[in-house]
Design an enzyme around this catalytic site. Sequence first.
Site, PDB file in Angstrom:
ATOM      1  N   ASN A  46       6.587   0.650  -9.516  1.00 22.68           N
ATOM      2  CA  ASN A  46       5.389   0.972  -8.870  1.00 22.68           C
ATOM      3  C   ASN A  46       4.394   1.755  -9.336  1.00 22.68           C
ATOM      4  O   ASN A  46       4.760   2.880  -9.279  1.00 22.68           O
ATOM      5  CB  ASN A  46       5.966   1.224  -7.379  1.00 22.68           C
ATOM      6  CG  ASN A  46       5.013   1.172  -6.445  1.00 22.68           C
ATOM      7  OD1 ASN A  46       3.859   1.311  -6.667  1.00 22.68           O
ATOM      8  ND2 ASN A  46       5.369   0.956  -5.224  1.00 22.68           N
ATOM      9  N   LYS A  47       3.436   1.052 -10.045  1.00 21.40           N
ATOM     10  CA  LYS A  47       2.189   1.944 -10.524  1.00 21.40           C
ATOM     11  C   LYS A  47       1.605   2.922  -9.520  1.00 21.40           C
ATOM     12  O   LYS A  47       1.155   3.970  -9.840  1.00 21.40           O
ATOM     13  CB  LYS A  47       1.384   0.798 -11.091  1.00 21.40           C
ATOM     14  CG  LYS A  47       1.703   0.364 -12.386  1.00 21.40           C
ATOM     15  CD  LYS A  47       0.691  -0.320 -13.135  1.00 21.40           C
ATOM     16  CE  LYS A  47       1.191  -1.082 -14.323  1.00 21.40           C
ATOM     17  NZ  LYS A  47       0.169  -1.487 -15.188  1.00 21.40           N
ATOM     18  N   LYS A  74      -3.782  11.147   1.038  1.00 21.19           N
ATOM     19  CA  LYS A  74      -2.455  10.494   1.188  1.00 21.19           C
ATOM     20  C   LYS A  74      -1.660  11.544   0.712  1.00 21.19           C
ATOM     21  O   LYS A  74      -0.555  11.775   1.505  1.00 21.19           O
ATOM     22  CB  LYS A  74      -2.045   9.194   0.811  1.00 21.19           C
ATOM     23  CG  LYS A  74      -0.818   8.783   1.085  1.00 21.19           C
ATOM     24  CD  LYS A  74      -0.427   7.410   0.469  1.00 21.19           C
ATOM     25  CE  LYS A  74       1.246   7.084   0.538  1.00 21.19           C
ATOM     26  NZ  LYS A  74       1.465   5.691  -0.008  1.00 21.19           N
ATOM     27  N   PHE A 123       0.755   0.650  -0.230  1.00 28.98           N
ATOM     28  CA  PHE A 123       1.776  -0.344  -0.394  1.00 28.98           C
ATOM     29  C   PHE A 123       2.827  -0.264   0.436  1.00 28.98           C
ATOM     30  O   PHE A 123       2.739   0.839   1.024  1.00 28.98           O
ATOM     31  CB  PHE A 123       2.278  -0.147  -1.985  1.00 28.98           C
ATOM     32  CG  PHE A 123       2.799   1.312  -2.330  1.00 28.98           C
ATOM     33  CD1 PHE A 123       4.136   1.524  -2.227  1.00 28.98           C
ATOM     34  CD2 PHE A 123       1.757   2.184  -2.663  1.00 28.98           C
ATOM     35  CE1 PHE A 123       4.531   2.589  -2.562  1.00 28.98           C
ATOM     36  CE2 PHE A 123       2.467   3.485  -3.083  1.00 28.98           C
ATOM     37  CZ  PHE A 123       3.787   3.851  -2.881  1.00 28.98           C
ATOM     38  N   ASP A 149      13.282   7.215  -4.019  1.00 31.35           N
ATOM     39  CA  ASP A 149      13.398   6.040  -2.938  1.00 31.35           C
ATOM     40  C   ASP A 149      13.002   6.628  -1.786  1.00 31.35           C
ATOM     41  O   ASP A 149      13.027   7.723  -1.175  1.00 31.35           O
ATOM     42  CB  ASP A 149      14.913   5.711  -2.847  1.00 31.35           C
ATOM     43  CG  ASP A 149      14.801   4.296  -2.298  1.00 31.35           C
ATOM     44  OD1 ASP A 149      13.909   3.459  -2.130  1.00 31.35           O
ATOM     45  OD2 ASP A 149      15.806   4.038  -1.658  1.00 31.35           O
TER      46      ASP A 149
END
Length: 186
Positions: free
Chosen positions: A12-13, A166, A143, A68
Amino acid sequence: MKKEEVKVVTGNKRKFEEMNQIALQYGIKLSMINLPKFEIQADRLEDVVRHAASVFYSILNEPIILEDSGLFIEALNGFPGPYTKFVKKTLDINGILKLMKGEKNRNAYFKTALAYVNENEIRIFTGEVYGKIAEEARGNKGFGFDPIFIPEGSEKTFAEMEIEEKNKYSHRSKAFKKFLDYYIHL
């Protein structure tokens, strides 16, 4: 002691970009290893990343980090929790919004478990951010479930925020900063 480049295992970039922005503030260089994660199904994120870290270390034989994250929704008894990735693929955002339709209790939190593994240990760092589930998806900068999660202290969803904003709230940034504080003192 000069630190080597930290290798991050992720496909995941955007996750990598979030972590890289923080690492630069610490003077740490990251590199991305794009490999599919060996993900067991478990009830705790810590168990998922501990297993994946040990598998990757046995293959790569070099220090790495991986993480994760899960979305835990109070009204759904913590669902999807550690199964967030699977739920994103199957139910997606609209499925979660459908489950939450008419629900007054919109409290939720995101949690990250980040594993660092080297020849001596596997160390786990966690971070959480509390907030609520939005009534509808908003924003296109994030995302995963970012378009429906509003962190405490903001009116915006994660998907309405630039990375810098964020990272002020995010579960991932909290876990990653804990790792960096540990790592720079190794």
